[in-house]
Motif scaffolding. Structure first.
Motif, PDB file in Angstrom:
ATOM      1  N   ALA A  53      22.885  72.949   6.086  1.00  0.00           N
ATOM      2  CA  ALA A  53      23.153  71.119   5.800  1.00  0.00           C
ATOM      3  C   ALA A  53      24.614  70.945   6.887  1.00  0.00           C
ATOM      4  CB  ALA A  53      24.143  71.267   4.149  1.00  0.00           C
TER       5      ALA A  53
ATOM      6  N   LYS B 127      23.192  78.748   2.498  1.00  0.00           N
ATOM      7  CA  LYS B 127      23.710  77.138   1.193  1.00  0.00           C
ATOM      8  C   LYS B 127      24.273  76.413   2.543  1.00  0.00           C
ATOM      9  CE  LYS B 127      22.560  76.541  -3.430  1.00  0.00           C
ATOM     10  NZ  LYS B 127      22.457  77.321  -4.570  1.00  0.00           N
TER      11      LYS B 127
ATOM     12  N   VAL C  36       0.515  67.312  -9.345  1.00  0.00           N
ATOM     13  CA  VAL C  36       1.502  67.647  -7.777  1.00  0.00           C
ATOM     14  C   VAL C  36       1.485  66.406  -7.635  1.00  0.00           C
ATOM     15  CG1 VAL C  36       1.003  67.707  -5.113  1.00  0.00           C
ATOM     16  CG2 VAL C  36      -0.465  69.426  -6.228  1.00  0.00           C
TER      17      VAL C  36
ATOM     18  N   SER D 142      23.669  66.432   7.010  1.00  0.00           N
ATOM     19  CA  SER D 142      23.783  66.202   5.842  1.00  0.00           C
ATOM     20  C   SER D 142      23.768  67.270   4.767  1.00  0.00           C
ATOM     21  CB  SER D 142      22.198  65.083   6.117  1.00  0.00           C
ATOM     22  OG  SER D 142      20.965  65.298   6.701  1.00  0.00           O
ATOM     23  N   GLY D 143      23.538  66.281   3.641  1.00  0.00           N
ATOM     24  CA  GLY D 143      23.304  67.284   2.311  1.00  0.00           C
ATOM     25  C   GLY D 143      23.972  68.266   2.042  1.00  0.00           C
TER      26      GLY D 143
ATOM     27  N   GLN E 293       9.176  69.489  -6.321  1.00  0.00           N
ATOM     28  CA  GLN E 293       8.516  69.224  -5.262  1.00  0.00           C
ATOM     29  C   GLN E 293       9.138  70.265  -3.950  1.00  0.00           C
ATOM     30  OE1 GLN E 293      10.275  67.334  -6.876  1.00  0.00           O
ATOM     31  NE2 GLN E 293      10.269  65.438  -6.003  1.00  0.00           N
TER      32      GLN E 293
ATOM     33  N   PHE F 229      14.574  71.335   6.207  1.00  0.00           N
ATOM     34  CA  PHE F 229      16.126  70.136   5.507  1.00  0.00           C
ATOM     35  C   PHE F 229      15.880  68.879   5.998  1.00  0.00           C
ATOM     36  CE2 PHE F 229      20.769  70.326   4.712  1.00  0.00           C
ATOM     37  CZ  PHE F 229      20.558  70.642   3.682  1.00  0.00           C
TER      38      PHE F 229
ATOM     39  N   VAL G 169       5.035  66.189 -10.361  1.00  0.00           N
ATOM     40  CA  VAL G 169       6.002  66.590 -10.313  1.00  0.00           C
ATOM     41  C   VAL G 169       6.707  66.511  -9.097  1.00  0.00           C
ATOM     42  CG1 VAL G 169       6.756  69.127  -8.902  1.00  0.00           C
ATOM     43  CG2 VAL G 169       4.886  68.537 -10.872  1.00  0.00           C
ATOM     44  N   ALA G 170       6.180  66.133  -8.365  1.00  0.00           N
ATOM     45  CA  ALA G 170       6.754  64.674  -6.746  1.00  0.00           C
ATOM     46  C   ALA G 170       7.606  63.291  -7.245  1.00  0.00           C
ATOM     47  CB  ALA G 170       5.395  64.455  -5.146  1.00  0.00           C
ATOM     48  N   CYS G 171       7.474  62.895  -8.563  1.00  0.00           N
ATOM     49  CA  CYS G 171       8.054  62.455  -8.419  1.00  0.00           C
ATOM     50  C   CYS G 171       8.751  62.411  -9.380  1.00  0.00           C
ATOM     51  CB  CYS G 171       7.144  60.807  -9.374  1.00  0.00           C
ATOM     52  SG  CYS G 171       5.539  60.193  -7.871  1.00  0.00           S
ATOM     53  N   SER G 172       8.596  63.100 -10.406  1.00  0.00           N
ATOM     54  CA  SER G 172       9.805  64.028 -11.680  1.00  0.00           C
ATOM     55  C   SER G 172      10.923  64.234 -11.390  1.00  0.00           C
ATOM     56  CB  SER G 172       8.970  65.007 -12.196  1.00  0.00           C
ATOM     57  OG  SER G 172       9.417  66.105 -11.599  1.00  0.00           O
ATOM     58  N   GLY G 173      12.265  63.707 -11.922  1.00  0.00           N
ATOM     59  CA  GLY G 173      13.670  64.172 -12.438  1.00  0.00           C
ATOM     60  C   GLY G 173      14.037  63.495 -10.656  1.00  0.00           C
ATOM     61  N   LYS G 174      13.414  62.081 -10.360  1.00  0.00           N
ATOM     62  CA  LYS G 174      14.265  61.349  -9.259  1.00  0.00           C
ATOM     63  C   LYS G 174      14.988  60.635 -10.256  1.00  0.00           C
ATOM     64  CE  LYS G 174      12.063  60.097  -4.913  1.00  0.00           C
ATOM     65  NZ  LYS G 174      11.508  59.643  -4.109  1.00  0.00           N
TER      66      LYS G 174
ATOM     67  N   LEU H 171      -6.102  67.869 -10.889  1.00  0.00           N
ATOM     68  CA  LEU H 171      -4.768  68.572  -9.966  1.00  0.00           C
ATOM     69  C   LEU H 171      -4.167  68.168  -8.767  1.00  0.00           C
ATOM     70  CD1 LEU H 171      -7.117  71.576  -8.603  1.00  0.00           C
ATOM     71  CD2 LEU H 171      -5.047  71.903  -9.769  1.00  0.00           C
TER      72      LEU H 171
ATOM     73  N   LYS I 183      18.936  60.956 -11.275  1.00  0.00           N
ATOM     74  CA  LYS I 183      19.457  61.352 -10.848  1.00  0.00           C
ATOM     75  C   LYS I 183      20.480  59.513 -10.501  1.00  0.00           C
ATOM     76  CE  LYS I 183      19.986  64.791 -10.241  1.00  0.00           C
ATOM     77  NZ  LYS I 183      19.130  66.083  -9.722  1.00  0.00           N
TER      78      LYS I 183
ATOM     79  N   SER J 120     -10.526  67.432 -10.407  1.00  0.00           N
ATOM     80  CA  SER J 120      -9.804  67.376  -8.928  1.00  0.00           C
ATOM     81  C   SER J 120      -8.936  66.301  -8.980  1.00  0.00           C
ATOM     82  CB  SER J 120     -10.940  67.602  -8.017  1.00  0.00           C
ATOM     83  OG  SER J 120     -12.012  66.301  -7.759  1.00  0.00           O
TER      84      SER J 120
END
Lengths: 422, 276
Positions: free
Chosen positions: A80, A76, A16, A85-86, B140, B127, A19-24, A12, A27, A9
């Protein structure tokens, strides 16, 4: 065993989180060296812009450009714009939808009046209408869709029809009957379940969806456009081919002999109806009365700069490069995007002969742009699709035209809160 | 037992065959279409036998859109989402089914209420939240918002209600802790509903379109369905052979998963309907 399941557990949960933190971290460094601008465009328009980046960076090495592939339904970009924003720095919209964007998302687009002033005479006059509100310009016209009659040379010969003799839509309908007699399995043309044909006729007549800020679908021009499509259907010279795919099937199977569509349909014919190379010719649209207007526009899009952008100068430089230089337009024409930027019409690439049609296709269409009426779509087009489609459906079914037009006008008025023209 | 007449039998079979063809034909034609050239696809009558263009379509597709990256993104998002959602829904469903605590009913109603909210209503707040967190273009952003969804919790609760409480009590008497009861007794006995929920979650996330379209704006970070939809736009040349080839690829994982879990799936769907 207990430890094992605890471990599982834990694993697991951490996976999660990971994944939530990766990639940050990928950028964060991007904004340091010069500006990065993001451009939202769709399909081959986006592909064309992607190809532009290299040439653009030769001129402006400090500005980094990222192309975001979006969809034609705007799902898309609208969240925004609504959220404030975005949003990407540059947004593509269809020319006919842009007024609706300006109204639905006020204060979201940068005023480009001063920046575009120098280019005013270099673009097709009618293309400025869609991007101007209260005398201010909020976007740059990109491509346009001058419309013509694509016809099957071989089938016309077989039926003994001379294309030069078709001067008016009445001539066209008579020719259609002749064709049907000679080749029973082929009909003159097909229409789709949308308002393309209606809009072409309406534009040709100089009509509009909105006039002086009021809904104008009940105008005399509108009635004329509706009745012409009905007449074509009733006389048996136009059949329903449902949609773009149905039209391709109909062309491939010779169930229709002509298409009333803009310049971009040349690309579709070459690609999806490739076995009929050399059999297609292109002629100007028939007029409503002899000597009348034979030009109309359908489609085309614009590029606007978002107010959320932190690099509006850089964003406009990109728009300037892709739309007002020969290098830029050269890439666009490779993707079938017909420029509203007139100086490019003198370019050699533009004049190239097209083997499928055996003629210089683009110069031919360039000759069909001078007298296109500016068309006021008003801010209604994001809401008017269904009422207008219903209107056409009702008229084709044989319902009273005047009543149907009033119904459609009222339906549009209900969602857009605009008054109806009397 | 009454013997059914040959005629009724034949009629039944005929009906089933017709229904079978009607439901299989679109899939079959999708496979065939992915092996044809674009102009052959629009032939009428339609070609019914595969031709040899599949690899051409596939390479063309890979050249015009990052499909393999998209497939990878889709798999990552869907697999992590499915596993995590199963675990969270199971543990929440278990709490609602077998524990008594203050405010349980109120909490359960609140969970169910989230089911009544249309997705469109939460779209813009969500969003803003996700943009605020800086999760644009990151997996995520798609995985987290729907993780412990009300349907999953409700579904697992209904199934777990039928587990005899005596079993749990017996485990407690034997000295097992609550966490290990959940892992060693509850999870293994609810495998069929878990498999059913797993397939449902997998399919739902695999075909998820609107939210990834909005939040995963870069082509490199988006999912396969979104990539495929971008190949089609009015007024432009659409390579239907390529789109169909992409669609074929996109349904392969779903078919594999379904074949693997098929027997659980049928058992699980009806699991909660009869209390044992």
């Amino acid at each position: 065993m207990k430890k094992f399941s605890l471990l599982l557990s834990l694993l697991l949960v951490t996976s999660v989180l990971l994944v939530a933190c990766s990639g940050k971290d990928e950028k964060s460094g991007a904004t340091e060296s010069g500006a990065t601008i993001k451009v939202a465009a769709w399909n081959s328009a986006a592909d064309a812009l992607t190809e532009q980046i290299e040439g653009f960076n030769k001129k402006y090495p400090d500005i980094k450009v990222e192309i975001l592939h979006s969809d034609t339904g705007y799902s898309k970009v609208t969240p925004a714009l609504a959220a404030g924003s975005g949003a990407p720095d540059i947004i593509q919209t269809q020319a006919r939808d842009f007024q609706a964007f300006l109204t639905k998302f006020p204060d979201q687009f940068v005023d480009l009046t001063d920046k575009t002033k120098a280019y005013h005479d270099q673009f097709i006059e009618s293309s400025w209408g869609a991007v101007t509100q209260d005398g201010k310009v909020y976007a740059m016209p990109w491509d346009i869709g001058p419309t013509a009659l694509y016809y099957r040379i071989d089938l016309f010969e077989k039926a003994g029809i001379d294309i030069a003799s078709i001067k008016t839509w009445d001539d066209y309908i008579e020719a259609g009957k002749k064709l049907k007699e000679a080749i029973p399995e082929t009909t003159m043309t097909g229409y789709t379940n949308d308002f393309n044909l209606y809009e072409i006729f309406l534009n040709q007549l100089g009509g509009s969806y909105v006039k002086d800020g009021k809904i104008n679908v009940n105008s005399p021009e509108s009635k004329k456009a509706l009745l012409l499509q009905k007449k074509m259907k009733d006389e048996g010279v136009a059949i329903n081919v449902k949609d773009g795919n149905g039209r391709i099937t109909a062309n491939n199977n010779e169930t229709i002999a002509t298409n009333i569509l803009p310049v971009w349909y040349a690309g579709t014919l070459q690609h999806s109806v490739d076995k009929q190379a050399g059999k297609w010719g292109i002629a100007p649209l028939p007029a409503f009365e002899e000597g009348g207007n034979t030009q109309a526009n359908l489609g085309g899009s614009v590029l606007a700069v978002s107010k959320q952008s932190k690099h509006t100068e850089a964003a406009f430089k990109f728009i300037e490069y892709v739309l007002t230089t020969d290098e830029g337009q050269q890439v666009m024409i490779d993707y079938g995007l017909f420029p509203s930027y007139v100086p490019f019409y003198e370019n050699e690439t533009f004049k190239e002969n097209n083997n499928y049609f055996g003629m210089e296709v683009y110069p031919f269409f360039a000759g069909l742009t001078e007298n296109i009426h500016t068309m006021d779509h008003g801010p209604i087009m994001l809401d008017a699709t269904k009422p207008i489609n219903d209107l056409i459906g009702a008229v084709l079914e044989g319902k009273n035209v005047d009543e149907s037009m009033e119904t459609a006008a009222k339906a549009i008025s209900k969602t857009t809160k605009l008054e109806v023209n009397k | 037992m009454k013997k059914t007449s040959l005629f009724t039998k034949m009629a039944a079979y005929l009906f089933l065959i017709v229904v079978c063809i009607a439901s299989v034909y679109p899939f079959y034609w999708m496979f065939v279409g992915s092996t044809l050239t674009d102009s052959d696809i629009f032939q009428f009558p339609p070609k019914l036998l595969p031709s040899g263009e599949f690899m051409n379509n596939l390479t063309g597709l890979a050249a015009s859109a990052p499909v393999w990256k998209g497939l990878g993104n889709s798999l990552l998002i869907t697999i992590v989402f499915t596993i995590a959602t199963l675990y969270l829904c199971a543990i929440a469903g278990y709490a609602f089914a077998k524990f008594e605590f203050k405010g349980k009913n109120v909490m359960f109603v609140v969970v169910l209420l989230t089911m009544m909210l249309p997705a469109q209503v939460t779209l813009i707040p969500l969003f803003k939240m996700v943009i605020g967190l800086g999760w644009q273009n990151q997996p995520q952003a798609v995985i987290l918002p729907a993780l412990a969804n009300a349907f999953g919790v409700f579904f697992m609760r209904q199934n777990m209600m039928s587990i005899p409480t005596e079993m749990i009590e017996a485990a407690r008497i034997d000295g097992s802790g609550e966490i290990s009861i959940f892992h060693k007794i509850i999870l293994p006995t609810t495998l069929p509903p878990l498999a059913a929920l797993g397939i449902l979650s997998f399919i739902q996330q695999w075909g998820n379109y609107l939210w990834p379209l909005i939040i995963l704006q870069e082509r490199e970070s988006t999912t396969l369905p979104v990539l495929l939809s971008m190949l089609v736009a009015p007024g432009q040349v659409v390579h239907y052979g390529q789109v169909l080839a992409g669609t074929v690829i996109s349904i392969v994982p779903v078919i594999i998963l379904f074949l693997l879990l098929q027997k659980y799936f049928i058992a699980g769907i009806y699991g909660g309907s009869v209390k044992g």
